[in-house]
Structures are given as C-alpha cells and as structure tokens.
Design a protein around this motif. Structure first.
Motif, PDB file in Angstrom:
ATOM      1  N   ALA A  17      54.266 105.284  55.473  1.00 18.92           N
ATOM      2  CA  ALA A  17      55.630 105.771  55.757  1.00 18.92           C
ATOM      3  C   ALA A  17      55.920 107.043  54.974  1.00 18.92           C
ATOM      4  N   PRO A  20      53.420 110.938  56.362  1.00 21.40           N
ATOM      5  CA  PRO A  20      53.153 110.901  57.807  1.00 21.40           C
ATOM      6  C   PRO A  20      51.934 111.727  58.222  1.00 21.40           C
ATOM      7  N   SER A 132      54.411  98.103  60.034  1.00 15.87           N
ATOM      8  CA  SER A 132      54.951  99.255  59.298  1.00 15.87           C
ATOM      9  C   SER A 132      55.953  98.687  58.298  1.00 15.87           C
ATOM     10  N   ARG A 134      58.843  98.754  58.666  1.00 13.47           N
ATOM     11  CA  ARG A 134      59.948  98.243  59.492  1.00 13.47           C
ATOM     12  C   ARG A 134      59.682  96.824  59.985  1.00 13.47           C
ATOM     13  N   ASP A 156      54.363 105.614  61.979  1.00  9.57           N
ATOM     14  CA  ASP A 156      54.359 104.966  60.659  1.00  9.57           C
ATOM     15  C   ASP A 156      53.629 103.620  60.675  1.00  9.57           C
ATOM     16  N   GLU A 157      52.940 103.314  61.776  1.00  7.38           N
ATOM     17  CA  GLU A 157      52.295 101.999  61.873  1.00  7.38           C
ATOM     18  C   GLU A 157      50.816 102.040  61.511  1.00  7.38           C
TER      19      GLU A 157
END
Ligand SMILES: Cc1cc2nc3c(=O)[nH]c(=O)nc-3n(C[C@H](O)[C@H](O)[C@H](O)COP(=O)(O)OP(=O)(O)OC[C@H]3O[C@@H](n4cnc5c(N)ncnc54)[C@H](O)[C@@H]3O)c2cc1C
Length: 289
Positions: A17, A20, A132, A134, A156-157
């Motif tokens: 994250a 990038p 991620s 998230r 971001d994964e």
C-alpha cells in the motif's frame, strides 16, 4: 532501485500500500528476466520470499489452500495425489532450476497466456485469494485472467493463495512446445473429470489472449456423460463424442500467428490434445482411478 524485504504478511500488505511503484518478487524467474532484458525498471522490489505463510499449503474441507510462494517443485513432490492436473503441469515448467524457484503465485502475477499453471487451475475450478490492507477478496480463476494479459488484481493487492478443490477423479495436462523441455507452450490443455459432482471441466492456454475455459465443450461433455450413463457404466467413449469434443474445445480458442506457431497449427494441435487427453483421463477413470 530500493529492495523492500518483509518477514510478515501484514508488513507485506502495508509495504504494497505504501509503495505503489514497488514490484512484488517471489521466485524472480519472470521478474529477473524482465530486469535483465530492461523490459521493466520499477522503483523498488518487494520481496515476498521470506513471508512464511506464503510458502505453506494445507487442506481443509476438500480444498487445498496453496500459498502464493509454493514452488512448482514442491507441487510435484507434495501434491501429485491431491492436485494431479496442476502437478502434471508443474512438472513441464522450464527446468529443475526454474521449478525450484518459480511459483504459482508468480505465474498468476504475470498472468501470461502461456503459463502452464493456468489451464489446470481453470479446469479444477480454482479461486485466487487476493489481499490488501483493505481486506481479502476471492476471485474465481475464470474471472482472474484478463484479455489484456493481466490478472484482475487492484494496485494495492497481493496474491495470498490459490484455493484448489482436491481432485475426485482423473485430471490431466497436455502441452505442445518447440521441444521437450524449457519450452513455452504453443498450445496447452487441461481436463478435470469430477465423478462426485458429475462434471467435466477444461482450461486452454497459449491459444487466446488469456487462458480460458472451453465452456461449451465442458457443457457438451458433462451432458453426454450424464445422458449416456457413462459415469456409472464406465463404458468406452465413442469416436464421434471424442471428435465433437475436440472440435468444441478448438472453437473456444482465438489464437494468432506468432514466432512460435501459426494460428492454424495451434487449432489443430488443440483438437488433437483435447481428444487424446480425454481418452487418457477416461481410461484412468475406467481403471478405477
Ligand atoms: C528459463 C525459463 C523457463 C521458463 N519456462 C516456463 C514454462 O515452461 N512454463 C511456465 O509456465 N513458465 C515458465 N517460465 C516463467 C516463470 O518461471 C513462471 O511464470 C513462474 O511461475 C513465475 O513465478 P516466480 O515466483 O518466479 O514469479 P516472479 O518472477 O517473482 O513474479 C512474476 C510476476 O508475478 C508478480 N508476483 C509474484 N508474486 C506475487 C504475489 N504474491 N502477489 C502479486 N503479484 C505477485 C511479480 O510482481 C511479477 O509481476 C520460465 C521462465 C524462465 C526464466
């Protein structure tokens, strides 16, 4: 170029994250080739090889959770009984050195149409687990491969694992290349026979912009096996069924001419591979495997 080394999965996701522009690196067999040929110049590399859970696999309720950094060599040595299709394909990858470094997570990260792991993952109904900061997302393999040659990952994964159902019947993989070893597939095909769910499924590689299932052929074969009571009788498959199956698999392809083969050769090769692979898988089923 910065080298980001992380030892935990949480740190890997946080680094992904926060940076990038950093390129994840697992076995490095694609990444290092790209760097050596100056195809890519990322600002940083994010090394995943030291994150322990990425190199582990376990089975739970009939599903193998294969960590993204499990190598081809380990799949061949440890998972031939549970995931025979993926193990057969893994055995054909590169050379012993490449198989000891290369990973299925890296293959999904590259998402190349030629990757040998993709057809068996499609045929087995695998699901890619992406994560991620998230949260976690599960992407069926059939939705993962994009026609632009990329995987369906957000920026971001990272790929945490691939979830692959344990085989309940024969699974096979076939590949045609320019030579027996160290060959990029000109065409590849994987078939999975699932007598428990009474389904047949396949995946094709190197014959379209992205690996894909041969959906109509899958429906045809599943329907024929059911309608003729073949799962129970284990009687021989007729020639006409085999030829029709080969034709339908080929219809799923949209190959192009390139330096390795013409589109026409790829179509012919795919039809022959589909028929032969089905014949071998069915003979295994008849023999009780
Ligand atoms: C000589 C040679 C022969 C080869 N022969 C074959 C062959 O016969 N068949 C075949 O299929 N392949 C072959 N390959 C290609 C390569 O070995 C495979 O694609 C391998 O699976 C890549 O895995 P890796 O761990 O080395 O990936 P890496 O090179 O580390 O990474 C590949 C890509 O995936 C990304 N990535 C890696 N891990 C993750 C993750 N967890 N989450 C998100 N992104 C990630 C990277 O950023 C990169 O974009 C060959 C390569 C070489 C150099």
């Amino acid at each position: 170029m910065e080298f980001l080394s992380v030892a935990t999965w949480e740190d890997a996701l946080a680094a992904r994250a926060a940076h990038p522009g950093a390129l994840p690196i697992a076995g490095g067999t694609d990444v290092m080739a790209g760097l050596n040929h100056d195809l890519d110049r990322p600002s940083a590399l994010l090394d995943l090889a030291r994150v322990p859970e990425l190199s582990q696999w376990h089975t739970h309720e009939g599903i193998v959770r294969l960590g993204a950094c499990v190598t081809y060599a380990r799949i061949v040595a440890e998972l031939g009984d549970r995931l025979p299709g993926l193990a057969m394909a893994s055995h054909t990858v590169g050379s012993p050195q490449i198989r000891r470094r290369g990973t299925v997570g890296g293959s999904l990260g590259s998402a190349s149409p030629e990757g040998d792991a993709h057809p068996p993952l499609l045929a087995a109904g695998a699901v890619v687990e992406a994560a991620s900061v998230r949260g976690v997302r599960r992407i069926p393999a059939v939705d993962f491969y994009q026609e632009d040659g990329r995987g369906a990952l957000a920026a971001d994964e990272l790929i945490a694992a691939v979830l692959v159902p344990v085989a309940t019947g024969p699974q096979r993989f076939s590949k045609i290349g320019g030579r027996q070893a160290m060959a990029v597939a000109v065409a590849s095909f994987a078939l999975s026979l699932d007598p428990t769910r009474r389904r047949a499924a396949s995946g094709i590689g190197s014959v379209a912009p992205a690996p894909r299932p041969a959906a109509v052929a899958n429906e045809f074969l599943t329907g024929e096996l059911e309608a003729s009571g073949l799962w129970d009788s284990r009687a021989g498959l007729g020639e006409s069924l085999m030829y029709r199956y080969g034709e339908l698999v080929t219809e799923a392809a949209s190959p192009s001419d390139d330096i390795r083969a013409t589109a026409e050769y790829r179509r012919l090769a795919l039809a022959v591979m589909a028929r032969r692979t089905l014949a071998r898988a069915w003979s295994q089923y008849q023999g009780g495997q």
